[in-house]
Every structure is written in structure tokens, then in C-alpha cells.
Design a protein around this motif. Sequence first.
Motif, mmCIF file in Angstrom:
data_model
loop_
_atom_site.group_PDB
_atom_site.id
_atom_site.type_symbol
_atom_site.label_atom_id
_atom_site.label_comp_id
_atom_site.label_asym_id
_atom_site.label_seq_id
_atom_site.Cartn_x
_atom_site.Cartn_y
_atom_site.Cartn_z
ATOM 1 N N CYS A 1 42.959 46.177 -0.857
ATOM 2 C CA CYS A 1 42.538 47.709 0.283
ATOM 3 C C CYS A 1 40.813 47.956 -0.442
ATOM 4 O O CYS A 1 41.419 48.209 -1.785
ATOM 5 C CB CYS A 1 43.195 48.365 0.193
ATOM 6 N N TRP B 1 44.423 45.873 -6.045
ATOM 7 C CA TRP B 1 45.396 45.009 -5.385
ATOM 8 C C TRP B 1 46.909 45.655 -5.761
ATOM 9 O O TRP B 1 47.236 46.027 -6.652
ATOM 10 C CB TRP B 1 44.580 43.383 -5.349
ATOM 11 N N ARG B 2 47.332 45.035 -5.261
ATOM 12 C CA ARG B 2 49.255 44.922 -5.516
ATOM 13 C C ARG B 2 49.958 44.014 -5.097
ATOM 14 O O ARG B 2 50.120 43.688 -3.289
ATOM 15 C CB ARG B 2 49.240 45.987 -5.387
ATOM 16 N N GLU C 1 45.260 40.473 3.044
ATOM 17 C CA GLU C 1 46.384 39.940 2.488
ATOM 18 C C GLU C 1 46.882 38.286 3.144
ATOM 19 O O GLU C 1 45.693 37.932 3.355
ATOM 20 C CB GLU C 1 47.420 40.125 3.562
ATOM 21 N N ILE D 1 51.214 51.048 4.261
ATOM 22 C CA ILE D 1 49.891 51.297 3.586
ATOM 23 C C ILE D 1 49.060 52.161 4.370
ATOM 24 O O ILE D 1 48.360 52.458 4.109
ATOM 25 C CB ILE D 1 49.613 49.616 3.275
ATOM 26 N N LEU E 1 47.588 51.933 -1.742
ATOM 27 C CA LEU E 1 48.292 50.756 -2.141
ATOM 28 C C LEU E 1 49.692 51.774 -3.169
ATOM 29 O O LEU E 1 50.655 51.145 -3.432
ATOM 30 C CB LEU E 1 47.873 49.950 -3.222
#
Length: 348
Positions: A75, A55-56, A25, A199, A88
Amino acid sequence: GKNSGLFYPFLELIKARKPKILLLENVVGLLSSHNGQDFRIILEELTALGYAVAWRIMNSRYYGAPQSRPRVFICASLGDPELPLRALYEEQAGAKPASRRAGFLEEDSCEFSGAMVPRVAYCLAATSGRHTGTDWSRTYISYTSAVRRLTPSECEGLQGFPKDWTNIPLLKGRNTADCDSPRYHALGNAVAVPVIEWIAKNIGRARGKKSRLFNGFSVSDATKPYQDFSDRSARIMNLAELHYSTQPNGHSLRWQTGGYVRKNVCMDIRAPEAPHNIIEVPLLEVIDKHKPAPHYYLSPNAAEGILRRVDSQNRTLFGPMDSALRRMVKNEKRSASRRENSQAHNLA
């Protein structure tokens, strides 16, 4: 760059242990840091180790925490190339809320304490909790003629922690205010619990599923079931072709808010910050019902300083806060005038 440099100690640990699943993160600035090269390095290093990566940007306000806290989640998985997507993303498209700003201006009030707060808080920062030069983007609790800072326990609520999760015993010679600062710092640096829970549940479900992907699949094959990747902004790129200068006047690589990469091929998209079904918790729900100790309240001098900065920069405060601050300053001037008149009368 600075951000990618901070990643290298973790990379050495990853190389040594090769965990099957990684979850990272960071602030959203990671996607644009050094013309996007910091993020490109992270993707290249992970995929070179055999990881598939998604990713997001996800905002905690849509996952059950009453603060706007957009963060980029990464992730990565060894062995199951679809797990990062399942972690995600949902197969249904993420929701796209109509107005982000409305929640900062909508008013909720507590009948018991008289507290007035916006529907959603601004992003919690790792500070001592005291007022700063950017008070228009920080959250305060307002009353008719008073304004105060959030208490540490309220900040715990903003992040989704149980009440008093960060409480520490008073040490000899120290008071509550001394112990508050490390709590504010810890909570400002923490990760919003509801997002991590969301998540983690997805990862748990994904680990029990057999991957539908076959050898030699493409990123388009992997992302096809997820509606967010059908966005018109989707673009497929080769990481090896994205090596640009980190200088300010160089070619700028602008990573979009979500994506997926395997080997050296990636697809990025304008991913929604919210899940398919938004989970909203109002700020009022985590506000203390009883008024806290006096040291949490702003002084008239502090109120005057905030208004001076707000007015000079043409900023807008939450309505009840603006009214309360101006009332505090007005009342203080009246009190000062009465004191002066009383002193003049006594001298006469």
C-alpha cells in the motif's frame, strides 16, 4: 529482473496519474526475486515519486477465506504517510497461529453428501483444475470410494466470491467442461476477497483520520504505535545501500515479511500473516452439498498415478483421500480380474 520489469508499465501509469492511494498484490516470491533487487526497485521508484509505502504478507486463511493463500500486499500513499500503515496493520499485534499444517490434515465431513475435506484448502492455482504431479499440495474432495476435483463454484468460495460469480453461459458446440477451464484460470489468478475487504475497510477508516505525523518524522516515529514493529527482528536500512548483484552467487538481500518505507529509509520486520483477531471459515462451508457431474471425478487410472507419485516421493496425502484412492485402485483391479475370468470362462 522479470518481476520489476512487469512493474514498469504500471509505474508509467502511476507517474501519469499520481493516484493518492495505491494497493498492489503479488506472490511472496517478489520479496526474494533476483536477490531482493526487484522489490528494492519497486520501493525506490514509488518513494522517488513521493509515496510512503508499507507492505505485509497476509494469508487469506486468517481473514475469512478457507484456503492458505499467502500474498504480499503493498500500500502506498501520497499526502498521508501513515495511511499505508493503517491500511495493512492494526495497533494490536497480529496473531501467530501455533500450527499451519494442522488445518490441511484435520477432517471435516458432510453428513448429507458424504464428502470429506480438510479444514483448510491449499492455495488455489491458475490451472484447468485437473490433477497434476503435485497432488499432495492440491485440494480434492474425498468420499468412501471416490475422489473428485473442486468445482468452479467451490473455487469461488475459496476466494470469497459469491456462488456462480464467474459462471458463463454455454455457447453452441461447447459443454460445461469447456467453460470450466477459463473459470479455473480466472479464479486462480484472482485476489482473495476477504483480505481486500479487510484492507479496504482500514483504508476507509484511515482516510477519515488526521495524520499524527509531523514534518521530518522518522520511520520509527511512524511505526511506533503498531505493536508488530516492536518485533526484535526490526531493522532500519537505507535503500541506497541495498544495491546488490542479481547474480545467484551475489550478496543476497532477504526482505522480511512486512515493513514501511519513506523517502530512502525503510524498516522491515517479521510481520504476522494474520490479523489480531483471526477470522476462520472451514472449507466444508463452501463445498457443494450435492454431488457434481461425473467428469469432476478421478478415474482409477488417475488415482493410481497419484499414488505412484506420492509413494515415490514419500509424500503425505490427506488421510481420507489416501484411503479413497487406494480403495479405487483395489476395486478396479478386482473388477479387471473378474472381467478376465469371465472372458476366459466364455472362451472355454
